[in-house]
Design a protein around this motif. Structure first.
Motif, PDB file in Angstrom:
ATOM      1  N   ALA A  66       0.820  -1.209   0.000  1.00 59.34           N
ATOM      2  CA  ALA A  66       0.000   0.000   0.000  1.00 59.34           C
ATOM      3  C   ALA A  66       0.853   1.258   0.000  1.00 59.34           C
ATOM      4  O   ALA A  66       0.429   2.312  -0.517  1.00 59.34           O
ATOM      5  CB  ALA A  66      -0.920  -0.003   1.215  1.00 59.34           C
ATOM      6  N   ALA A  67       2.059   1.161   0.567  1.00 63.78           N
ATOM      7  CA  ALA A  67       2.943   2.324   0.651  1.00 63.78           C
ATOM      8  C   ALA A  67       3.991   2.352  -0.451  1.00 63.78           C
ATOM      9  O   ALA A  67       4.836   3.253  -0.472  1.00 63.78           O
ATOM     10  CB  ALA A  67       3.629   2.348   2.015  1.00 63.78           C
ATOM     11  N   GLY A  68       3.957   1.396  -1.357  1.00 62.26           N
ATOM     12  CA  GLY A  68       4.922   1.370  -2.451  1.00 62.26           C
ATOM     13  C   GLY A  68       6.327   0.963  -2.042  1.00 62.26           C
ATOM     14  O   GLY A  68       7.294   1.313  -2.716  1.00 62.26           O
ATOM     15  N   ILE A  69       6.466   0.215  -0.939  1.00 61.11           N
ATOM     16  CA  ILE A  69       7.779  -0.217  -0.459  1.00 61.11           C
ATOM     17  C   ILE A  69       8.112  -1.577  -1.058  1.00 61.11           C
ATOM     18  O   ILE A  69       7.370  -2.543  -0.876  1.00 61.11           O
ATOM     19  CB  ILE A  69       7.817  -0.266   1.077  1.00 61.11           C
ATOM     20  CG1 ILE A  69       7.627   1.144   1.643  1.00 61.11           C
ATOM     21  CG2 ILE A  69       9.127  -0.883   1.573  1.00 61.11           C
ATOM     22  CD1 ILE A  69       7.472   1.188   3.144  1.00 61.11           C
ATOM     23  N   SER A 274      14.450   7.487   8.861  1.00 63.07           N
ATOM     24  CA  SER A 274      13.530   6.744   9.723  1.00 63.07           C
ATOM     25  C   SER A 274      12.836   7.629  10.754  1.00 63.07           C
ATOM     26  O   SER A 274      13.474   8.298  11.557  1.00 63.07           O
ATOM     27  CB  SER A 274      14.279   5.630  10.447  1.00 63.07           C
ATOM     28  OG  SER A 274      15.325   6.159  11.245  1.00 63.07           O
ATOM     29  N   GLY A 275      11.514   7.616  10.707  1.00 66.77           N
ATOM     30  CA  GLY A 275      10.701   8.303  11.690  1.00 66.77           C
ATOM     31  C   GLY A 275      10.675   9.817  11.588  1.00 66.77           C
ATOM     32  O   GLY A 275      10.026  10.480  12.401  1.00 66.77           O
ATOM     33  N   ILE A 276      11.368  10.406  10.622  1.00 67.49           N
ATOM     34  CA  ILE A 276      11.424  11.860  10.452  1.00 67.49           C
ATOM     35  C   ILE A 276      10.896  12.183   9.054  1.00 67.49           C
ATOM     36  O   ILE A 276      11.586  11.957   8.056  1.00 67.49           O
ATOM     37  CB  ILE A 276      12.860  12.403  10.606  1.00 67.49           C
ATOM     38  CG1 ILE A 276      13.466  11.953  11.928  1.00 67.49           C
ATOM     39  CG2 ILE A 276      12.876  13.917  10.468  1.00 67.49           C
ATOM     40  CD1 ILE A 276      12.870  12.606  13.159  1.00 67.49           C
ATOM     41  N   ASP A 299      11.040   3.064   9.843  1.00 65.34           N
ATOM     42  CA  ASP A 299      11.079   2.722  11.263  1.00 65.34           C
ATOM     43  C   ASP A 299       9.815   1.962  11.658  1.00 65.34           C
ATOM     44  O   ASP A 299       9.268   2.142  12.741  1.00 65.34           O
ATOM     45  CB  ASP A 299      11.249   3.967  12.145  1.00 65.34           C
ATOM     46  CG  ASP A 299      11.838   3.662  13.516  1.00 65.34           C
ATOM     47  OD1 ASP A 299      12.117   2.471  13.783  1.00 65.34           O
ATOM     48  OD2 ASP A 299      12.001   4.587  14.324  1.00 65.34           O
ATOM     49  N   TYR A 300       9.378   1.058  10.776  1.00 68.39           N
ATOM     50  CA  TYR A 300       8.204   0.222  11.034  1.00 68.39           C
ATOM     51  C   TYR A 300       8.493  -0.742  12.179  1.00 68.39           C
ATOM     52  O   TYR A 300       9.581  -1.299  12.257  1.00 68.39           O
ATOM     53  CB  TYR A 300       7.849  -0.564   9.772  1.00 68.39           C
ATOM     54  CG  TYR A 300       6.687  -1.505   9.936  1.00 68.39           C
ATOM     55  CD1 TYR A 300       5.388  -1.067   9.704  1.00 68.39           C
ATOM     56  CD2 TYR A 300       6.881  -2.820  10.349  1.00 68.39           C
ATOM     57  CE1 TYR A 300       4.313  -1.924   9.875  1.00 68.39           C
ATOM     58  CE2 TYR A 300       5.812  -3.680  10.526  1.00 68.39           C
ATOM     59  CZ  TYR A 300       4.526  -3.230  10.282  1.00 68.39           C
ATOM     60  OH  TYR A 300       3.458  -4.074  10.454  1.00 68.39           O
ATOM     61  N   PRO A 301       7.549  -0.995  13.065  1.00 65.81           N
ATOM     62  CA  PRO A 301       6.196  -0.446  13.128  1.00 65.81           C
ATOM     63  C   PRO A 301       6.066   0.811  13.978  1.00 65.81           C
ATOM     64  O   PRO A 301       4.963   1.291  14.188  1.00 65.81           O
ATOM     65  CB  PRO A 301       5.416  -1.590  13.771  1.00 65.81           C
ATOM     66  CG  PRO A 301       6.397  -2.168  14.749  1.00 65.81           C
ATOM     67  CD  PRO A 301       7.744  -2.072  14.058  1.00 65.81           C
ATOM     68  N   TYR A 302       7.207   1.326  14.455  1.00 60.15           N
ATOM     69  CA  TYR A 302       7.143   2.500  15.338  1.00 60.15           C
ATOM     70  C   TYR A 302       6.703   3.748  14.584  1.00 60.15           C
ATOM     71  O   TYR A 302       6.211   4.702  15.192  1.00 60.15           O
ATOM     72  CB  TYR A 302       8.493   2.716  16.020  1.00 60.15           C
ATOM     73  CG  TYR A 302       8.966   1.490  16.756  1.00 60.15           C
ATOM     74  CD1 TYR A 302       8.269   1.018  17.865  1.00 60.15           C
ATOM     75  CD2 TYR A 302      10.078   0.777  16.340  1.00 60.15           C
ATOM     76  CE1 TYR A 302       8.682  -0.126  18.536  1.00 60.15           C
ATOM     77  CE2 TYR A 302      10.502  -0.357  17.010  1.00 60.15           C
ATOM     78  CZ  TYR A 302       9.796  -0.807  18.105  1.00 60.15           C
ATOM     79  OH  TYR A 302      10.204  -1.940  18.772  1.00 60.15           O
ATOM     80  N   ALA A 303       6.900   3.754  13.287  1.00 65.18           N
ATOM     81  CA  ALA A 303       6.313   4.762  12.407  1.00 65.18           C
ATOM     82  C   ALA A 303       5.566   4.014  11.304  1.00 65.18           C
ATOM     83  O   ALA A 303       5.992   2.932  10.896  1.00 65.18           O
ATOM     84  CB  ALA A 303       7.390   5.665  11.807  1.00 65.18           C
ATOM     85  N   PRO A 304       4.450   4.525  10.821  1.00 67.94           N
ATOM     86  CA  PRO A 304       3.667   3.803   9.817  1.00 67.94           C
ATOM     87  C   PRO A 304       4.235   3.954   8.414  1.00 67.94           C
ATOM     88  O   PRO A 304       4.761   5.017   8.044  1.00 67.94           O
ATOM     89  CB  PRO A 304       2.281   4.462   9.920  1.00 67.94           C
ATOM     90  CG  PRO A 304       2.552   5.843  10.431  1.00 67.94           C
ATOM     91  CD  PRO A 304       3.754   5.732  11.315  1.00 67.94           C
ATOM     92  N   ASP A 305       4.123   2.878   7.632  1.00 72.53           N
ATOM     93  CA  ASP A 305       4.577   2.922   6.247  1.00 72.53           C
ATOM     94  C   ASP A 305       3.910   4.055   5.468  1.00 72.53           C
ATOM     95  O   ASP A 305       4.537   4.675   4.596  1.00 72.53           O
ATOM     96  CB  ASP A 305       4.279   1.588   5.551  1.00 72.53           C
ATOM     97  CG  ASP A 305       5.182   0.461   6.033  1.00 72.53           C
ATOM     98  OD1 ASP A 305       6.281   0.751   6.555  1.00 72.53           O
ATOM     99  OD2 ASP A 305       4.791  -0.710   5.884  1.00 72.53           O
ATOM    100  N   ALA A 306       2.647   4.327   5.768  1.00 71.48           N
ATOM    101  CA  ALA A 306       1.925   5.369   5.036  1.00 71.48           C
ATOM    102  C   ALA A 306       2.575   6.735   5.214  1.00 71.48           C
ATOM    103  O   ALA A 306       2.556   7.567   4.290  1.00 71.48           O
ATOM    104  CB  ALA A 306       0.472   5.418   5.495  1.00 71.48           C
ATOM    105  N   ALA A 307       3.171   6.990   6.379  1.00 72.33           N
ATOM    106  CA  ALA A 307       3.846   8.271   6.592  1.00 72.33           C
ATOM    107  C   ALA A 307       5.073   8.389   5.699  1.00 72.33           C
ATOM    108  O   ALA A 307       5.368   9.465   5.153  1.00 72.33           O
ATOM    109  CB  ALA A 307       4.235   8.416   8.055  1.00 72.33           C
ATOM    110  N   GLY A 308       5.797   7.287   5.534  1.00 69.01           N
ATOM    111  CA  GLY A 308       6.940   7.294   4.630  1.00 69.01           C
ATOM    112  C   GLY A 308       6.526   7.504   3.196  1.00 69.01           C
ATOM    113  O   GLY A 308       7.193   8.227   2.433  1.00 69.01           O
TER     114      GLY A 308
END
Length: 338
Positions: A66-69, A274-276, A299-308
């Protein structure tokens, strides 16, 4: 206006896993002494992520898609072999790495791995890194903070640094729980769990990792291992905004080193996003470390893939630069086959 370009290939390399049954085998007293929250602590900043950390399969892949990773480079999060005695850590790390490799092997096009090392036994850690690179095709190792209060510039860790340099794989210096004296001096006597959170992702982690890198420079360790490559996360752990200040206040006539801090950072340290996911830190990183030293991470799962995904999709950079940040630098540094 943000660029409409989204890269066709995206590599994320600070993405975490853990196996609760293995963590439970680390004595509770050792975990508590190291500062890890109790398993039943409702204020634990990590408890909510336990289920996602343990899953390497359809749920993780769906979020990546979903996040294109395209690829996640997986690494162990949480307490590990660095809390065990020198004669206990090697077997524990080997089992952890074999479990991680088994999960990766189910989806070899989507996952790669960083080794987990038993740093209380440095020679065994060097041997385990070699095994993981050669047997499991891991692309380096991730190390969590200090080991028994010691940074990697301590002489006993030289075998690990030498072996990483010889193998041509990077070491990812990830934050860890601060040692007890630091927690007590800097983060105690705050309401509720605020001290705990401030000591970790709130700020303490980033300051400690920056100090870790600076110690490796000022101790002369990176001059002893000039081909060693290091990675740090969180848009450089405050170093981009401090780089010029450090060189101004600790000039070479004081450090007696052949390179400035800034030059050593650009020569041997890569940073990740990561996370920023805001623009000002990236602009500072580009202006100091340079595009060639910046790699995408979530920084999954501490940050969501969608944010990246949102961050990458909104970059106001030329498409070629976005591709370099999203995958090109990681492919080159980690030797990833496309």
């Amino acid at each position: 206006m943000p660029s409409p370009f989204f890269p066709p290939r995206v590599v994320a390399l600070e993405e975490h896993v853990s196996f609760p049954d293995l963590q439970q085998r680390i004595p509770l007293a050792a975990r508590q002494q190291a500062g890890w929250p109790a398993d039943d602590n409702p204020d634990s900043p990590t408890a909510e992520y336990a289920k996602k950390l343990a899953e390497i399969g359809p749920e993780r892949l769906a979020l990546m898609d979903a996040a294109g990773i395209t690829v996640q480079v997986l690494s162990i999060s949480g307490p590990g072999a660095e809390l065990l005695l020198p004669d206990q850590g090697p077997a524990f790390a080997r089992e952890y790495n074999d479990r991680l490799a088994a999960g990766i092997d189910k989806y070899p096009e989507r996952f790669r791995g960083f080794a987990h090392l038993p740093l209380t036994n440095p020679q065994a850690a060097a041997d385990e890194l070699t095994r993981c690179v050669r047997e499991h095709q891991f692309v380096g190792a991730l190390l969590n903070g200090t080991t028994q209060g010691k940074f990697l510039d301590a002489p006993e860790f030289a075998p690990v640094l030498a072996q990483a340099e010889a193998l041509g794989v990077p070491l990812y210096l990830h934050p860890g729980i601060p040692p007890q004296p630091v927690r007590e001096a800097y983060y105690s006597h705050l309401p509720g769990s605020l001290g705990e959170r401030l000591s970790m992702a709130g700020f303490g982690w980033h300051a400690e990792t920056a100090i870790h890198i600076l110690r490796l420079i000022f101790s002369g360790t990176l001059e002893k291992f000039p081909r060693l490559k290091l990675i740090i996360g969180h848009m450089g752990e405050t170093l981009p905004v401090m780089m010029a200040r450090i060189d101004n206040t600790v000039p070479q006539e004081q450090s007696q080193l052949p390179r400035t801090v800034a030059q050593t950072l650009r020569d041997q340290v890569h940073i990740t996003t990561s996370g920023i996911f805001t623009r000002p830190p990236l602009m500072a990183a580009l202006a100091t470390f340079g595009l060639a030293n910046i790699l995408f991470s979530v920084d999954y799962p501490y940050a969501p893939d969608a944010a990246g995904q949102k961050f990458l999709a909104g970059l106001e950079l030329p498409p070629a630069d976005i591709v370099q940040l999203a995958c090109g630098n990681a492919d080159r540094l980690l030797g990833l086959a496309q």
